[in-house]
Design a protein around this motif. Structure first.
Motif, short mmCIF file in Angstrom:
data_model
loop_
_atom_site.label_atom_id
_atom_site.label_comp_id
_atom_site.label_asym_id
_atom_site.label_seq_id
_atom_site.Cartn_x
_atom_site.Cartn_y
_atom_site.Cartn_z
N THR A 23 -33.88 -61.75 33.17
CA THR A 23 -32.90 -60.68 33.25
C THR A 23 -31.77 -60.84 32.25
N PRO A 81 -30.02 -60.74 28.73
CA PRO A 81 -30.26 -60.21 27.38
C PRO A 81 -30.39 -61.35 26.40
N LEU A 98 -38.60 -62.47 28.07
CA LEU A 98 -38.77 -61.42 29.07
C LEU A 98 -39.89 -61.74 30.03
N GLN A 127 -32.66 -54.27 27.39
CA GLN A 127 -33.40 -55.40 26.83
C GLN A 127 -33.77 -55.14 25.39
#
Length: 743
Positions: A53, A55, A87, A195
């Motif tokens: 979660t 960035p 990710l 993202q």
């Protein structure tokens, strides 16, 4: 232009030049390998890369290269990196999507702790109390979990997990969409945008494996994994399926409690009849598991042990003594262990934590830590809870419901009673108040005013049994039970139940490794997903579940291989046609269509039946769409994948001249390089200087003509230079016949 002495070293652009052959690099340049290894070592100990979660915007590795004016045609491209994705977590094997889908449907365990327990845990730095503390440790149970299926055979699973959820206050069934909050699909699109922005560096923040996985299949985009994970986490507890209903409830008190036994009784009363009782569409009977948390820093273990023995005498064997330290752990402690991130966050939770994480990163306190003894104790507690209590409880419930409810429906007497209810009204349900309500219900058990079955009706119990079997990974039993329910829900006009039964029946059949893959079986599975999508959208206006149904069908059909690949691509294209996803989701599904066609294996030396050119075409369309969003790095990744696919076409089919499509690809490659230079702050208004920096010779018509003459047919359709996606997609289906001629 700056002079060579003033210019900072800049990483050259990807080597996509107009007129250059479409080839895949077999090796990596030494300086690029060095930079990648350096970045890999720098990120190995980073806490950011472990969280799905946070960035992620890594700084590009510095290069000891010459200034821009000296860049030549031998500059390396933006090649794939061997790093894992921030990710998607560590890159896994070819069945990673299938495993992700299986793990998405895990048992839900509610958590209800006393005030003193939550206060103890807050002192350790967890503001949401005991639930937040144990939640990450339930997603992956340590060791192998052995589960027994309906026929008595046992199998061990090493990737089993559960979902810890905070027990909510009593609520009513979901209301109409008029006053609903923001749609989960809009939230997922916002997550992808954030993202994508955080990954908008020259290296992209989006890492692909350096080596193609087994079978020369393209790797799965970590953005798509994030999308699928959030989509499967967006469902809340609903009447029509019981995956979000609690299988068990952890009732916790601490050794600080002055009246422990009375507190446990009060907590139990709250879960059954008080403020935390389940809503009317949720079955009130589920396992209660009692936990005593001992404070290792302040309380006496002798007293806690005596109290624990009393708990077992009063409440049975489903109890546990959890020994934790109440002091807060910091990173400088010798035995500190970082708390693992939660993989299964809902879209709203992910958005909330993105904002919180950014604030914590600015303060330098983004990570949470526990003492090693606490981590060991929590893992032991979770494994004992799941392996010794939850799994046996679920196995027992499935066995009881199978004998008492399902067997009667499957037998001759059950079929007769079903027919009598349908045609003559005999044997109707005991809730006769529903009969004559004007709903046209066949059984009389469906409450049309509230939109659900009461939890003790046969239809609700069978749906719960099928969901339990699915979560226990007994897909043969679950598919047969879902199939048994489809006609009942259709007769009762319970459309959301009807859609869910078709969806999960198809998913169960595709997950069952012993299920036949005959063409007739695939046609019936296709029909299930078609009916499910139609019921969700047309009859229920439920876009998130319709998207989930199509996404699950597409991915599981793709994993089947063979003729199922064509159906997988069809459902992925259906998602785009129905407009169920936003602009980023559209591109991700373009990549999935390409991956579906790329997974189609051909027969013989000529690979008859392969779909490499179709896969390449969709990869080019995805690259074009990424470029329209200004994401040159992601476009270059898609172009690299197209290079590999077209190279395979050249090996098996020879050359097929198509100058228009080749010109479109050349322009796209040049746009990627120009966008890359602009992202580095390079002035590209001077065309001559830009051409020199790109290492191209665009004025050489002779070389360009000779190159085009030796190129292959791309996708079987000439895309215009402007690349309108609607036109290209409209012609993709018309191209099927031509593809088959060559394949």
């Amino acid at each position: 232009m700056t002079s060579p002495g003033d210019a900072a070293p800049v990483k050259p652009p990807p080597s996509f030049a107009p007129g250059a052959p479409i080839v895949v690099p077999k090796t990596r340049y030494p300086d690029e390998v060095e930079s990648s290894n350096s970045l890999n070592s720098n990120l190995a100990d980073s806490s950011i890369i472990q969280s799905p979660t946070v960035p992620f915007s890594p700084e590009p590795p510095s290069r000891s290269a010459s200034p821009i004016s000296r860049v030549s045609t031998s500059t390396p491209r933006l090649s794939r990196s061997s790093l894992g994705s921030p990710l998607g977590g560590p890159l896994d094997g070819a069945n990673d999507i299938r495993s992700l889908i299986i793990r998405a449907f895990s048992p839900t365990i509610a958590v209800y702790a006393s005030d003193d327990t939550d206060e103890l845990v807050r002192q350790k730095g967890f503001k949401d109390g005991f639930w937040e503390l144990i939640r990450p440790f339930g997603e992956n149970i340590p060791g192998k979990v052995v589960i027994r299926d309906s026929v008595g055979s046992s199998r061990g699973w090493e990737d089993y997990g559960v979902r810890f959820a905070e027990l909510p206050t009593t609520g009513q069934p979901p209301k109409a969409a008029g006053g609903a909050p923001e749609s989960p699909l809009a939230q997922i699109e916002e997550i992808l945008e954030r993202q994508l922005d955080s990954a908008d560096e020259p290296l992209g923040g989006l890492f692909r494996p350096n080596d193609i996985p087994s079978g020369n299949l393209p790797p799965t985009s970590p953005f798509y994994k994030l999308f699928l994970r959030r989509l499967l986490s967006s469902s809340t507890a609903t009447p029509h399926e019981t995956f979000g209903h609690p299988v068990a409830c952890v009732i916790a008190i601490s050794s600080r409690n002055t009246s422990p036994l009375e507190s446990l009784r009060q907590l139990y009363a709250d879960t059954s009849q008080g403020s935390r009782r389940p809503p009317p569409w949720m079955h009130p009977e589920y396992l209660r598991y009692y936990v005593l948390i001992h404070d290792e820093d302040r309380d006496d273990i002798t007293e806690s042990t005596r109290l624990y023995d009393q708990m077992k005498r009063h409440f049975g064997l489903h109890c546990h003594l959890l020994r934790l330290r109440s002091n807060q752990c910091v990173v400088t402690d010798d035995d500190s262990v970082q708390v693992p991130p939660c993989e299964w966050l809902s879209p709203s939770e992910d958005l909330s934590r993105m904002g919180e994480t950014q604030t914590l990163v600015d303060l330098g306190t983004e990570a949470q830590y526990l003492f090693e003894s606490d981590v060991t104790a929590i893992k032991t507690f979770v494994r004992e809870l799941v392996a010794q209590s939850v799994i046996p409880y679920m196995e027992n419930r499935v066995s009881v419901w199978n004998d008492q409810v399902a067997s009667r429906r499957r037998g001759l007497s059950g079929r007769f009673m079903s027919m009598s209810r349908r045609w003559a009204g005999f044997g109707a349900g005991t809730r006769s108040t529903f009969i004559g309500s004007g709903s046209g219900s066949a059984s009389g058990n469906y409450d049309t005013t509230q939109g659900f079955y009461q939890p003790d009706t046969p239809e609700a119990l069978l749906r719960k049994m099928a969901d339990f079997a699915f979560m226990l990974r007994d897909w043969k039993l679950s598919s047969s039970t879902y199939e048994l329910l489809r006609s009942d829900f259709n007769n009762d006009k319970a459309w959301k139940y009807h859609a869910g039964a078709h969806e999960m029946c198809g998913v169960s059949m595709l997950l069952n490794p012993l299920a036949a893959t005959a063409k007739t079986k695939l046609e019936s599975i296709d029909q299930m997903f078609d009916i499910s999508c139609y019921s969700y959208l047309t009859r229920c206006s439920d876009a998130p579940n319709a998207l989930r149904s199509l996404a699950l069908g597409s991915e599981l059909l793709k994993s089947r291989g063979g003729s199922a690949v064509e159906s997988a691509a069809k459902w992925a294209m259906r998602v785009m046609d129905l407009g169920l996803v936003g602009s980023i989701g559209q591109i991700l599904f373009m990549e999935r269509v390409s991956a579906c066609y790329a997974s189609k294996t051909g027969a013989g030396p000529a690979k008859w039946g392969a779909r490499r050119r179709k896969a390449g075409m969709w990869s080019i369309l995805a690259a074009d769409s990424w470029m329209r969003m200004g994401k040159a790095t992601l476009a270059s990744i898609c172009l690299e994948e197209a290079d590999r696919l077209y190279a395979e076409v050249l090996e098996s089919e020879g050359t097929f001249p198509l100058p228009e499509m080749q010109n479109f690809v050349d322009n796209l490659k040049r746009a990627v390089k120009v966008e890359y230079l602009e992202s580095r702050g390079i002035d590209t208004t001077d065309e001559a200087a830009t051409a020199s920096q790109l290492g191209t010779e665009e004025t050489s018509e002779k070389l360009d003509h000779r190159h085009r003459r030796n190129k292959s047919l791309i996708g079987g359709v000439a895309a215009p230079e402007t690349g309108p996606l609607g036109h290209a997609r409209a012609n993709s289906d018309d191209n099927d016949t031509r593809d088959d001629d060559f394949e």
